[in-house]
Enzyme design. Structure first.
Site, PDB file in Angstrom:
ATOM      1  N   CYS A   2       1.207  -2.709   5.441  1.00 36.83           N
ATOM      2  CA  CYS A   2       1.915  -2.735   6.666  1.00 36.83           C
ATOM      3  C   CYS A   2       3.390  -2.780   6.623  1.00 36.83           C
ATOM      4  O   CYS A   2       4.089  -2.725   5.304  1.00 36.83           O
ATOM      5  CB  CYS A   2       1.659  -3.704   7.588  1.00 36.83           C
ATOM      6  N   ASP A 101      -8.362 -10.154   6.783  1.00 39.78           N
ATOM      7  CA  ASP A 101      -7.749 -11.127   5.938  1.00 39.78           C
ATOM      8  C   ASP A 101      -6.760 -11.844   6.557  1.00 39.78           C
ATOM      9  O   ASP A 101      -6.135 -12.846   6.215  1.00 39.78           O
ATOM     10  CB  ASP A 101      -7.432 -10.420   4.646  1.00 39.78           C
ATOM     11  N   ILE A 293      -1.784  14.144 -12.255  1.00 38.99           N
ATOM     12  CA  ILE A 293      -0.420  14.931 -12.110  1.00 38.99           C
ATOM     13  C   ILE A 293      -0.675  15.687 -13.515  1.00 38.99           C
ATOM     14  O   ILE A 293      -0.863  15.373 -14.728  1.00 38.99           O
ATOM     15  CB  ILE A 293       1.003  14.188 -12.249  1.00 38.99           C
ATOM     16  N   SER A 367      -3.770   1.809  -8.881  1.00 35.05           N
ATOM     17  CA  SER A 367      -3.162   2.197 -10.192  1.00 35.05           C
ATOM     18  C   SER A 367      -3.103   1.292 -11.338  1.00 35.05           C
ATOM     19  O   SER A 367      -3.503   0.051 -11.002  1.00 35.05           O
ATOM     20  CB  SER A 367      -1.804   2.692 -10.000  1.00 35.05           C
ATOM     21  N   GLY A 368      -2.736   1.400 -12.655  1.00 35.24           N
ATOM     22  CA  GLY A 368      -3.031   0.558 -13.681  1.00 35.24           C
ATOM     23  C   GLY A 368      -1.897  -0.147 -13.982  1.00 35.24           C
ATOM     24  O   GLY A 368      -1.690  -0.655 -15.195  1.00 35.24           O
TER      25      GLY A 368
END
Length: 611
Positions: A2, A101, A293, A367-368
């Protein structure tokens, strides 16, 4: 995920400022907007704003600011272990009115105070008001995944998820910090979070794991609720390290698959993203959709590896091609979104990736980020490892042979071409601010700032990994990931940034981190049987990257004219230095390519903000 913004002070924030701020917050939270205003003492007022991107419990009952147990809460982020925390609260007799949550966080704070933070696994930046005494507390998660900017005037404190929200609330623009621009141009993105300075004077960020308490009389206190520590257990076997890492990473992914909307995955050809994707697909049977990509530069091409992994794992996949059309106007739009120059071209490519994720209807991207810093993923880690094992003659000799066989053919940084560089000089850091003197000479006013790092009571490799995680690489990635994703109303999640996983990795003896010339050796072994073998056996450092001329058409006269046109950037950078880079034939070296991209970002930033 948010947006939050607010003010605590003697002013009363006007309706027009609130409307302007909420309008700017819409990308961070298109699903609902909320305002809470109150006089918290005879002299002190609070204004608290929230824009919601609904991820867990999509019902309006979970909208914010959220009031319960005498507290008013606005939070940006997710509490991943909210179900476990909720169960603990219910066992103490607490009742709930939502499945969110957000309510779990609010009731945990009400029940346990700030001690609740130690029980939470998640990412957050929140503001919570105690209505009983007018105290406001601001908090940020352990790794700084979610941003929280601060500024002050003589009336009080403003806070927000983005700088542009601060401007809306306080009704003024901030002066540009030109010294920080020069720091960026000369020393690069790894210098940006080594000081509290940012691209605007008078604006700061609440540090990761930071607390700021502001009382009803205007007094403030700052504290940290968590300190990262590396405490290797030298008695840990390699098998124990591998099993522990596997278990901790599986748990981190399990928690971060929780959502009431579907998730997408950023996918490269490397171990990091494929570990997350493979765990989700093969361990938790998640319907994975990966996004990659694709570019044609051989230094970064990884399509063969990605396509093989897609076929072996049986996942859905979308390739996002690199394109040069509209590069400059799109980059300018991204500079406006970031309220800053874009740090590297990787994050322009990542923005294109987020566009594709959004176009396919996703609200979460995984993502890593953080794997390199937890498991030893960079080329300099090989040489730092040699320093760490220098007193073990057999292991050192074996590791040196492996470096010459496997690493020497692929490492390009001239400092790191010497495998014993840190054995000879433990203080050598020239590979990090590479070519800084050259870049300084391209400025109107030369800039020089020596490399610094935070000292930790551990070996040189682990000290560098901690600096990369908390002061150099990861803060940059998190900043860019957050703003790129939020442009498209997407939440970004990083399973490697998990306290349990961090603490497990911190117990692994350094001697286990690299093996047979493989960096991230423990992670590779932990993922054996889960991740496709061809991914685990690839020694290249791969990921989202591209050279600047993949996007910038320097042969277009209009492009050249735009880059060299009069503007405030040439009060900082010498015009002829930029022209020389555009005229140079062939591909630019990596550091030169980064400088040219940094110039583009600084140029656009000054044109947008230096009025």
């Amino acid at each position: 995920m948010c947006g939050i913004a607010g003010y605590h002070g003697t002013r009363v924030i006007g309706d027009e400022a609130v409307r302007t701020c909420l309008e700017r917050m819409r990308r961070r939270g298109p699903d609902a907007a909320g305002v809470y205003r109150a006089a918290v003492s005879p002299r002190m007022n609070l204004c608290l704003l929230h824009s919601r991107l609904a991820i867990i419990d999509l019902d309006e009952r979970a909208n914010q600011p959220f009031s319960v147990d005498g507290l008013v809460l606005a939070v940006n982020g997710e509490i991943y272990n909210y179900l476990e925390v909720r169960a603990a609260l219910e066992a103490e007799g607490r009742a709930f009115r939502t499945r969110s949550d957000t309510e779990v966080l609010a009731r945990a704070l009400g029940a346990w105070g700030l001690d609740a933070l130690d029980r939470l696994e998640g990412m957050w930046a929140f503001a919570v008001l105690d209505r009983r005494d007018g105290t406001l507390v601001l908090s940020r998660d352990r790794f700084g995944e979610k941003p929280l900017y601060l500024c002050r005037d003589d009336t009080g404190l403003y806070f927000a998820s983005e700088v542009k929200f601060l401007e809306a609330l306080c009704g003024r623009r901030f002066p540009v910090n030109r010294e920080h621009l020069r720091r960026f141009l000369v020393n690069g993105y790894k210098s940006l979070y080594k000081t509290p300075a940012g691209f605007f004077l008078g604006v700061e960020e609440l540090p990761a794991a930071g607390l700021l308490t502001r009382y009803a009389d205007g007094r403030e206190e700052r504290a940290r609720y968590w300190m990262p520590r590396i405490e290797p257990d030298e008695g840990m076997s390699r098998a124990e390290a591998v099993t522990g890492a596997r278990d901790a990473l599986l748990e981190a992914v399990r928690l971060r698959l929780r959502a009431d909307v579907p998730l997408a995955f950023c996918m490269s050809g490397g171990v990091d993203s494929n570990s997350l994707i493979s765990i989700a697909r093969t361990v938790f049977d998640y319907d994975v959709h990966g996004f990659t990509i694709v570019n044609t530069d051989e230094r970064y091409a990884e399509w063969d590896s990605v396509s093989r992994a897609v076929d072996e794992l049986g996942i859905r996949h979308t390739a996002v091609p690199v394109r040069t059309d509209d590069f400059l106007p799109l980059l300018r739009e991204l500079v406006r979104q970031h309220d800053a120059p874009v740090y590297t071209i990787t994050y322009y490519a990542h923005w294109l990736l987020m566009s594709a994720v959004a176009a396919n209807g996703y609200r979460i991207a995984v993502s890593g980020t953080g794997a390199d810093e937890l498991f030893s993923g960079y080329y300099d880690h090989h040489a730092l490892y040699l320093h760490a094992v220098r007193d073990d003659p057999a292991l050192f000799a074996e590791s040196l042979r492996n470096w010459r066989r496997h690493v020497e053919p692929i490492v390009r940084n001239p400092v790191l071409r010497d495998p014993e560089v840190f054995v000879k000089n433990p203080g050598e850091r020239g590979h990090i601010y590479l070519d800084a003197a050259n870049f300084s000479a391209r400025l109107r006013e030369p800039f020089e700032e020596p490399f610094t790092e935070v000292s930790h009571d551990t070996d040189l490799l682990r000290m560098r990994m901690l600096n990369e995680l908390f002061h150099e690489a990861v803060p940059v990635i998190l900043h860019e990931d957050d703003l790129n994703a939020m442009y498209f109303s997407i939440e970004n999640r990083s399973p490697f940034l998990d306290r349990g996983l961090f603490e497990m990795c911190g117990r692994i003896p350094t001697r286990h981190l690299i093996r047979d010339g493989f960096n991230k050796s423990v992670l590779r072994d932990a993922m054996r049987g889960i991740v496709p073998d061809h991914i685990l056996d690839d020694r290249r450092k791969v990921g989202f990257n591209a050279p600047v001329f993949s996007f910038l058409d320097r042969d277009d006269p209009e492009v050249r004219a735009e880059l060299l046109a009069d503007g405030p950037v040439f009060d900082v950078v010498r015009r002829e230095a930029v022209a020389e880079l555009l005229d140079r034939p062939g591909a630019l070296p990596n550091s030169e390519s980064k400088f040219l991209f940094a110039f583009l970002g600084v140029k656009m930033f000054l044109e947008e903000y230096a009025s």
